[in-house]
Design a protein around this motif. Structure first.
Motif: not given
Length: 621
Positions: A491-495, A519-521
């Motif tokens: 994901l993007e940092a903000s997302s 940058t991930a979950v």
């Protein structure tokens, strides 16, 4: 410069700036006076959008010569008999309207009471009034306002074009007419009739719905839900549209407090909240709601225009409004506003095979045309309002018909098990017996008197949504399914931050998400009801929607928002082939599910085409 008292005419002109902004303001004040006077018929005439002339005529109780003389004085009124601003039972009460109008325009009033032998007339020009004189006039009152703002040219130049001012006048009179269905209202602009609403007969709710249908459209009258709730000193009544009948703005939301048209952010926000689970955030329902409240618990003396009010107990008003709308929508939750209109069907969905393009000017082959004619092929599908009988009697030129490609293959599944073959349609349920699936997306079913077209994805989306909500309410959390191989989502940092900010809420809903790198979950568990969904797309969409919500929603609202997203990703997708049992189960579940008339985004889940409308297509009626 020393302090001094301003001249009375200048004081009146300053006061007029707060009450009279444009011609529609004049009409509002004068028409409200007519209603307070007991009129049953009110006629408004405009010239040049009201800038040159406004005439308001009513059949109210009228005024005597002495009352006429007082009526144009500031703060002279008959509407506060006990001098109590906390007990206002009239639309007007300040006693400012007539003197304010008279200070910026040329005003004349002609009035006659029922027991008087003659009428009386008084004139006021720029604040200077004449003595009442006897004239001929039927009982009631006629007020003429000429050359609006001639005494204040600076205000005159800010008025809009005549057409815009006329539209504003129509709008304000329309709002007043909604609240008074037993009164006739007429408005003319020059020789053009802009509004003609005859008094409605019958009980208040029936008369009100007829008046609202005349103003807001027949579609609103046919697809609205009655609201009638009361608590303590407040009663809320009126009509709200089904979620599937909506607009892109809130201009069709009309609010009235003690029959006074108002605009209130508290009430508009409550309406939006009441539709939260059944309507997309960028769509707005249609409504006309009437708040009857003890005058002691509402302040209408906030602004001279009286378009704003303040409630003594905001929480009571908002709570009752939200619960009343939700209860009404729940009762009618299986209705959809999109019963198919046969005229729209003919005009918008059937191609006009008989009209050649401008580039095709060749003369069609006579033999082919004769063949088509003899085999009853239609020359063309006629537009809305076409007279079939006259078409039969009138010779029509024969035209080449471009037939569809009959060799094309379409996904049509027709499968009815023997056990259902002899089942009476009347016993099948409101949505009928499924007969076919078209394009692996739409289910066609048959009822006793109609054909129903069901969107399988939208329908299942609502079913899943209501199951998620029911499980959440019953158990406090949703059952989850552990993934054999956890899903990593970039994901993007903000997302990513938005997803991680609601991990507690997501865990309560059976979605276990943890941070994974920069940058991930990583998703370890998903709700059991949607275990086969596309996890990556679900997380991405969820992050985007959280950005739209902002921080204004309470926990319960956020959970329902997330449930709606889960439901969208966990429901039957368009393009999936269904067997008969699956189609039948979907229809039966819809009939037992609240709000099944629309999906979570407010789109209709089904439309219905009545048999009588189909017969009209073939000129059988």
């Amino acid at each position: 410069m020393s302090i001094r008292i301003l001249p009375s005419n200048l004081v009146n002109q300053i006061a007029a700036g707060e009450v009279i902004e444009r011609p529609s303001s004049v009409i509002k004040e004068l028409v409200e006076n007519s209603i307070d006077a007991g009129a049953s018929s009110i006629e408004v005439t405009l010239v040049d959008g009201g800038k040159s002339l406004i005439i308001v005529t009513d059949n109210g109780k009228g005024m005597s010569p002495d009352e006429l003389d007082l009526a144009v004085e500031r703060h002279a009124t008959s509407k506060l008999p006990d001098d109590n601003l906390f007990n206002i039972n009239f639309l007007g009460f300040r006693g400012e309207a007539l003197p304010s109008i008279a200070s910026v325009a040329r005003l004349s009033i002609t009035s006659r009471t029922k027991d008087s032998d003659s009428a009386w007339k008084i004139e006021v020009n720029g604040g200077e009034k004449s003595q009442p004189i006897p004239v001929s006039h039927p009982y009631g009152t006629r007020i003429e306002v000429r050359d609006l703002f001639y005494a204040t040219p600076a205000r005159l130049k800010f008025l809009k074009a005549s057409s815009s001012e006329t539209n504003a006048c129509v709008d304000i009179l329309t709002r007043i007419a909604m609240a008074n269905p037993h009164i006739s209202f007429y408005l003319k602009d020059g020789d053009k009739k802009k509004l003609s609403l005859n008094a409605e007969q019958g009980e208040l709710f029936d008369a009100r719905l007829k008046r609202l249908s005349d103003i807001m459209g027949k579609e609103f009258g046919e697809n609205s839900v009655l609201i009638d709730a009361n608590r303590e000193n407040l009663r809320i009544s009126g009509y709200v549209s089904l979620p599937t009948l909506n607009k892109a703005n809130s201009l069709s939301q009309y609010l009235f407090v003690n029959n006074r048209p108002v605009r209130d952010k508290l009430l508009l926000g409550a309406i939006k909240g009441a539709y939260m689970d059944v309507l997309a955030s960028n769509r707005y329902p249609l409504c006309a709601l009437f708040f009857d409240i003890d005058p002691a618990y509402v302040d209408v003396n906030v602004h001279p225009a009286k378009a704003e009010v303040r409630f003594y107990d905001n929480a009571l008003v908002r709570g009752l409004l939200v619960s009343a709308i939700r209860n009404a929508l729940t009762i009618e939750s299986r209705r959809s506003s999109n019963t198919l209109d046969i005229n729209e069907f003919v005009r918008d969905t059937i191609p006009d095979f008989g009209v050649p393009s401008s580039a095709e000017n060749k003369i069609p082959d006579l033999m082919e045309n004769n063949y088509l004619h003899e085999n009853n092929q239609p020359n063309s599908i006629r537009p809305l309002g076409f007279n079939f009988q006259s078409a039969i009697n009138k010779p029509q030129p024969r035209k080449q018909v471009d037939l569809p490609d009959l060799e094309g293959k379409f996904s049509v599944k027709v499968e009815t098990p023997d056990v259902y073959e002899n089942l009476p349609v009347a016993e099948s349920g409101p949505l009928g017996i499924p007969k076919a699936q078209f394009h692996n997306t739409y289910i066609i079913s048959q009822t006793k008197d109609s054909i129903v077209i069901i969107d399988q994805h939208a329908s299942h989306e609502r079913i899943v949504m209501e199951r998620l909500k029911a499980n959440l309410q019953k158990n406090g959390r949703l059952a989850s399914q552990m993934l054999l191989i956890p899903e990593i989502v970039d994901l993007e940092a903000s997302s990513k931050e938005r997803i991680l900010s609601i991990t507690t809420e997501l865990m309560q809903l059976g979605l276990v998400v943890e941070e994974f790198g920069t940058t991930a979950v990583i998703v370890r568990e998903v709700p059991a009801l949607i275990k086969d969904c596309d996890v990556k797309q679900l997380i991405t969409d969820l992050a985007d929607e959280i950005a739209e919500w902002g921080g204004e929603y309470a926990l319960t609202d956020k959970l329902h928002h997330i449930c709606a997203t889960f439901a969208c990703h966990g429901s039957v997708r368009a393009g999936r082939a269904l067997n008969f049992d699956e189609m039948n189960r979907l229809l039966r579940d819809m009939e037992k599910t609240d709000h099944s008339g629309q999906c979570n985004h407010g789109r209709p889940t089904y439309i219905e085409l009545k048999l009588k409308d189909i017969e009209k297509l073939f000129n059988r009626r």
